[in-house]
Design a protein around this motif. Structure first.
Motif, PDB file in Angstrom:
ATOM      1  N   ILE A   1       5.587  -8.600  -8.047  1.00  0.00           N
ATOM      2  CA  ILE A   1       4.201  -8.177  -7.935  1.00  0.00           C
ATOM      3  C   ILE A   1       3.955  -7.656  -6.523  1.00  0.00           C
ATOM      4  N   VAL A   2       3.035  -6.692  -6.392  1.00  0.00           N
ATOM      5  CA  VAL A   2       2.744  -6.066  -5.098  1.00  0.00           C
ATOM      6  C   VAL A   2       1.281  -6.309  -4.745  1.00  0.00           C
ATOM      7  N   LEU A   3       1.038  -6.733  -3.489  1.00  0.00           N
ATOM      8  CA  LEU A   3      -0.306  -6.785  -2.929  1.00  0.00           C
ATOM      9  C   LEU A   3      -0.424  -5.586  -2.008  1.00  0.00           C
ATOM     10  N   LEU A   4      -1.263  -4.624  -2.369  1.00  0.00           N
ATOM     11  CA  LEU A   4      -1.282  -3.322  -1.697  1.00  0.00           C
ATOM     12  C   LEU A   4      -2.647  -3.042  -1.082  1.00  0.00           C
ATOM     13  N   ASP A   5      -2.671  -2.833   0.243  1.00  0.00           N
ATOM     14  CA  ASP A   5      -3.916  -2.527   0.943  1.00  0.00           C
ATOM     15  C   ASP A   5      -4.295  -1.060   0.710  1.00  0.00           C
ATOM     16  N   LEU A   6      -5.585  -0.823   0.547  1.00  0.00           N
ATOM     17  CA  LEU A   6      -6.051   0.555   0.358  1.00  0.00           C
ATOM     18  C   LEU A   6      -5.949   1.376   1.636  1.00  0.00           C
ATOM     19  N   GLY A   7      -6.324   0.773   2.764  1.00  0.00           N
ATOM     20  CA  GLY A   7      -6.381   1.517   4.020  1.00  0.00           C
ATOM     21  C   GLY A   7      -5.111   1.375   4.836  1.00  0.00           C
ATOM     22  N   LEU A   8      -4.120   2.196   4.529  1.00  0.00           N
ATOM     23  CA  LEU A   8      -2.830   2.128   5.221  1.00  0.00           C
ATOM     24  C   LEU A   8      -2.669   3.330   6.155  1.00  0.00           C
ATOM     25  N   PRO A   9      -1.888   3.165   7.230  1.00  0.00           N
ATOM     26  CA  PRO A   9      -1.550   4.320   8.063  1.00  0.00           C
ATOM     27  C   PRO A   9      -0.577   5.219   7.309  1.00  0.00           C
ATOM     28  N   GLY A  10      -0.558   6.487   7.627  1.00  0.00           N
ATOM     29  CA  GLY A  10       0.312   7.392   6.888  1.00  0.00           C
ATOM     30  C   GLY A  10      -0.257   7.636   5.503  1.00  0.00           C
ATOM     31  N   ILE A  11       0.568   7.532   4.481  1.00  0.00           N
ATOM     32  CA  ILE A  11       0.043   7.706   3.122  1.00  0.00           C
ATOM     33  C   ILE A  11      -0.811   6.485   2.777  1.00  0.00           C
ATOM     34  N   ASP A  12      -1.968   6.721   2.191  1.00  0.00           N
ATOM     35  CA  ASP A  12      -2.897   5.620   1.947  1.00  0.00           C
ATOM     36  C   ASP A  12      -2.501   4.814   0.706  1.00  0.00           C
ATOM     37  N   GLY A  13      -3.325   3.818   0.394  1.00  0.00           N
ATOM     38  CA  GLY A  13      -2.995   2.927  -0.709  1.00  0.00           C
ATOM     39  C   GLY A  13      -2.922   3.617  -2.046  1.00  0.00           C
ATOM     40  N   LEU A  14      -3.827   4.563  -2.311  1.00  0.00           N
ATOM     41  CA  LEU A  14      -3.806   5.270  -3.589  1.00  0.00           C
ATOM     42  C   LEU A  14      -2.543   6.112  -3.746  1.00  0.00           C
ATOM     43  N   ALA A  15      -2.142   6.785  -2.668  1.00  0.00           N
ATOM     44  CA  ALA A  15      -0.910   7.580  -2.729  1.00  0.00           C
ATOM     45  C   ALA A  15       0.306   6.672  -2.885  1.00  0.00           C
ATOM     46  N   THR A  16       0.271   5.528  -2.210  1.00  0.00           N
ATOM     47  CA  THR A  16       1.368   4.561  -2.360  1.00  0.00           C
ATOM     48  C   THR A  16       1.428   4.040  -3.785  1.00  0.00           C
ATOM     49  N   LEU A  17       0.249   3.791  -4.376  1.00  0.00           N
ATOM     50  CA  LEU A  17       0.206   3.341  -5.774  1.00  0.00           C
ATOM     51  C   LEU A  17       0.851   4.367  -6.699  1.00  0.00           C
ATOM     52  N   ASP A  18       0.543   5.634  -6.467  1.00  0.00           N
ATOM     53  CA  ASP A  18       1.171   6.690  -7.273  1.00  0.00           C
ATOM     54  C   ASP A  18       2.691   6.651  -7.144  1.00  0.00           C
ATOM     55  N   GLY A  19       3.167   6.443  -5.913  1.00  0.00           N
ATOM     56  CA  GLY A  19       4.610   6.368  -5.703  1.00  0.00           C
ATOM     57  C   GLY A  19       5.229   5.166  -6.392  1.00  0.00           C
ATOM     58  N   ILE A  20       4.548   4.048  -6.350  1.00  0.00           N
ATOM     59  CA  ILE A  20       5.051   2.839  -7.022  1.00  0.00           C
ATOM     60  C   ILE A  20       5.136   3.075  -8.522  1.00  0.00           C
ATOM     61  N   ARG A  21       4.124   3.726  -9.081  1.00  0.00           N
ATOM     62  CA  ARG A  21       4.129   3.981 -10.521  1.00  0.00           C
ATOM     63  C   ARG A  21       5.285   4.891 -10.924  1.00  0.00           C
ATOM     64  N   GLN A  22       5.665   5.816 -10.053  1.00  0.00           N
ATOM     65  CA  GLN A  22       6.803   6.685 -10.351  1.00  0.00           C
ATOM     66  C   GLN A  22       8.117   5.914 -10.311  1.00  0.00           C
ATOM     67  N   LEU A  23       8.195   4.941  -9.384  1.00  0.00           N
ATOM     68  CA  LEU A  23       9.419   4.143  -9.279  1.00  0.00           C
ATOM     69  C   LEU A  23       9.492   3.044 -10.336  1.00  0.00           C
ATOM     70  N   HIS A  24       8.371   2.342 -10.524  1.00  0.00           N
ATOM     71  CA  HIS A  24       8.333   1.196 -11.441  1.00  0.00           C
ATOM     72  C   HIS A  24       7.006   1.242 -12.193  1.00  0.00           C
ATOM     73  N   ALA A  25       7.018   1.848 -13.361  1.00  0.00           N
ATOM     74  CA  ALA A  25       5.778   2.101 -14.093  1.00  0.00           C
ATOM     75  C   ALA A  25       5.042   0.822 -14.472  1.00  0.00           C
ATOM     76  N   ARG A  26       5.789  -0.281 -14.685  1.00  0.00           N
ATOM     77  CA  ARG A  26       5.155  -1.507 -15.179  1.00  0.00           C
ATOM     78  C   ARG A  26       5.006  -2.594 -14.111  1.00  0.00           C
ATOM     79  N   LEU A  27       5.351  -2.277 -12.866  1.00  0.00           N
ATOM     80  CA  LEU A  27       5.262  -3.287 -11.812  1.00  0.00           C
ATOM     81  C   LEU A  27       3.792  -3.602 -11.513  1.00  0.00           C
ATOM     82  N   PRO A  28       3.367  -4.873 -11.617  1.00  0.00           N
ATOM     83  CA  PRO A  28       1.961  -5.214 -11.348  1.00  0.00           C
ATOM     84  C   PRO A  28       1.598  -4.972  -9.881  1.00  0.00           C
ATOM     85  N   VAL A  29       0.444  -4.338  -9.660  1.00  0.00           N
ATOM     86  CA  VAL A  29      -0.044  -4.052  -8.312  1.00  0.00           C
ATOM     87  C   VAL A  29      -1.482  -4.533  -8.202  1.00  0.00           C
ATOM     88  N   ILE A  30      -1.735  -5.396  -7.225  1.00  0.00           N
ATOM     89  CA  ILE A  30      -3.091  -5.852  -6.926  1.00  0.00           C
ATOM     90  C   ILE A  30      -3.546  -5.143  -5.662  1.00  0.00           C
TER      91      ILE A  30
END
Length: 449
Positions: A52-81
């Motif tokens: 499971i991933v605990l993901l902050d929205l306000g990140l330096p560089g690519i933000d949380g939403l962009a990181t979420l998109d990347g996670i979904r491409q790598l692991h479509a079913r990985l839970p993200v909070i």
């Protein structure tokens, strides 16, 4: 919750250290990343075994939403909070719509985080809704008592059902919010937003706009169009806590929405609609409020289709000590100390207390004891005076009453020279009533005269 591997993605080092310490205390394995890029690089390694991933929205560089998109491409079913800062609720809701499993708003309590992790993993693994105690429904709804077993089973059935209007009844502090969250997490809407509204906390003049949204210029201070909480909850669950406090004028508009899913934002010309499961909760007797004119009868009957009674803590027997130990472990982690322990006399006092504040009162007591007496064995003398008195008074009072009754009966028998009929007359009771007392007191072997 051991053997869970959590990835924390946040650039706030102090928060990461705090979360890592707390979750390791629960037996979890922790990996961390200070940016979205670092998180995606770590997740690209097939051997990481992140659960499971605990993901902050306000990140330096690519933000949380962009990181979420990347996670979904790598692991479509990985839970993200998603973790959002205060005031970023709408962004967090957008993240859920984009594929996050759930979200938390800073600052949050450890219990809330643990509850969210538990329910998120349960949903992700497609387990049966939490009928078993091990699933816990959510932290704080632990229990082996018959009352809690019944509640667990009912939550499982209702969560899976097609019911979209549910009413939770229970005293203040019994955990109605946690039950509402469990109903959401274990339903088909679990991946969609869960929006909570405290009807007693919002100003009467603003609650309509908060619920249904408003157009620009609809009222003083409305400088831009605003989406309401009903709109944000579309596809998910809207939890209306303290529904009995909703102003009468707004009750009619809520009833209209409950009937057909249609609503009108403040200042809007056209109606909108939303598909929302509405869970309402109250500690009031709504039937009495209907009689007194404080609550609309038609709204009451619309909400009162599926009703779930939340048991008070005093109805839960041995769950009291189970919860106390649970809170002791959680609070010890937050304070960075050893957990307190309850000696037999204090455990008995906890079991006998009436707990008018229910689970919230117990949690506050454990927090106070942990801060004042970290790592100590708690005796009854260390408890508040109200609990100390209850530890001994029921037993002493019972013994005193029995001794007094025994003295009165034996004195009457003595004065009547053992004649039970006369003794009964002296006591002012019937002969049969005296015989019952003699039997209960073990005095019925006296000679009948």
């Amino acid at each position: 919750m051991s053997d869970i591997h959590v990835l924390i993605v946040d650039d706030e080092e102090a928060l990461v250290r705090s979360l890592s310490y707390a979750l390791r205390g629960e037996g979890m394995r922790i990996s961390t990343a200070g940016s979205g890029e670092a998180a995606l690089e770590l997740l690209a390694e097939e051997t990481t075994g992140i659960d499971i991933v605990l993901l902050d929205l306000g990140l330096p560089g690519i933000d949380g939403l962009a990181t979420l998109d990347g996670i979904r491409q790598l692991h479509a079913r990985l839970p993200v909070i998603m973790i959002s800062a205060h005031g970023d609720t709408r962004a967090a809701v957008q993240a859920v719509k984009s594929g996050a499993t759930d979200y938390l708003t800073k600052p949050f309590e450890l219990d809330d985080l643990l509850a969210t992790i538990t329910s998120t993993l349960s949903l992700a693994r497609c387990e049966e809704p939490a009928v078993a105690v091990s699933d816990e429904l959510a932290a704080g709804l632990l229990g082996h008592s018959p009352a809690m077993s019944t509640l667990h089973a009912a939550v499982g059935r209702i969560a899976r059902s097609s019911a979209t209007r549910i009413l939770l009844l229970g005293e203040s502090g019994t955990g109605k919010t946690l039950v509402a969250q469990a109903l959401h997490n274990h339903s088909g809407r679990g991946g969609q937003p869960f929006i909570e509204v405290n009807c007693a906390a919002l100003p009467e003049q603003l609650i309509e706009a908060e619920l249904f949204g408003s157009e620009k210029g609809a009222y003083t201070g409305a400088h831009q169009k605003r989406a309401g909480l009903v709109s944000q909850a579309n596809g998910g669950t809207l939890f209306l806590d303290e529904i009995g406090e909703l102003p009468l004028a707004l009750q009619a508009k809520l009833l209209h929405f409950l009937e057909n899913g249609s609503y009108r934002a403040v200042g809007a010309n056209a109606a909108s609609s939303a598909d929302v499961r509405v869970v309402a909760a109250t500690n009031r007797d709504l039937a009495d409020d209907v009689q007194s004119g404080r609550f609309r009868e038609d709204l009451f009957y619309r909400l009162n289709v599926i009703t779930l009674d939340i048991p008070s803590l005093r109805e839960r027997g041995e769950d009291v000590l189970l919860l106390a130990e649970h809170f002791a472990r959680r609070q010890a982690v937050e304070e960075g100390v050893e957990p307190i322990r309850f000696l037999p006399d204090s455990a008995q006092a906890l079991a006998r207390h009436r707990w008018p504040g229910n689970v919230r009162e117990l949690k506050n007591l454990v927090e106070r004891l942990t801060i004042l007496s970290p790592g100590q064995a708690i005796s009854v003398a260390m408890l508040p005076s109200a609990l100390q008195g209850l530890q001994i008074e029921p037993l002493v009072l019972g013994e005193q009453l029995e001794l007094a009754e025994r003295d009165l009966v034996t004195d009457a028998l003595s004065r009547a020279s053992g004649h039970k009929g006369l003794a009964a007359s002296l006591l002012g009771i019937s002969r049969h009533a005296l015989k019952r007392r003699l039997h209960r007191l073990g005095l019925d072997r006296s000679t009948e005269r």
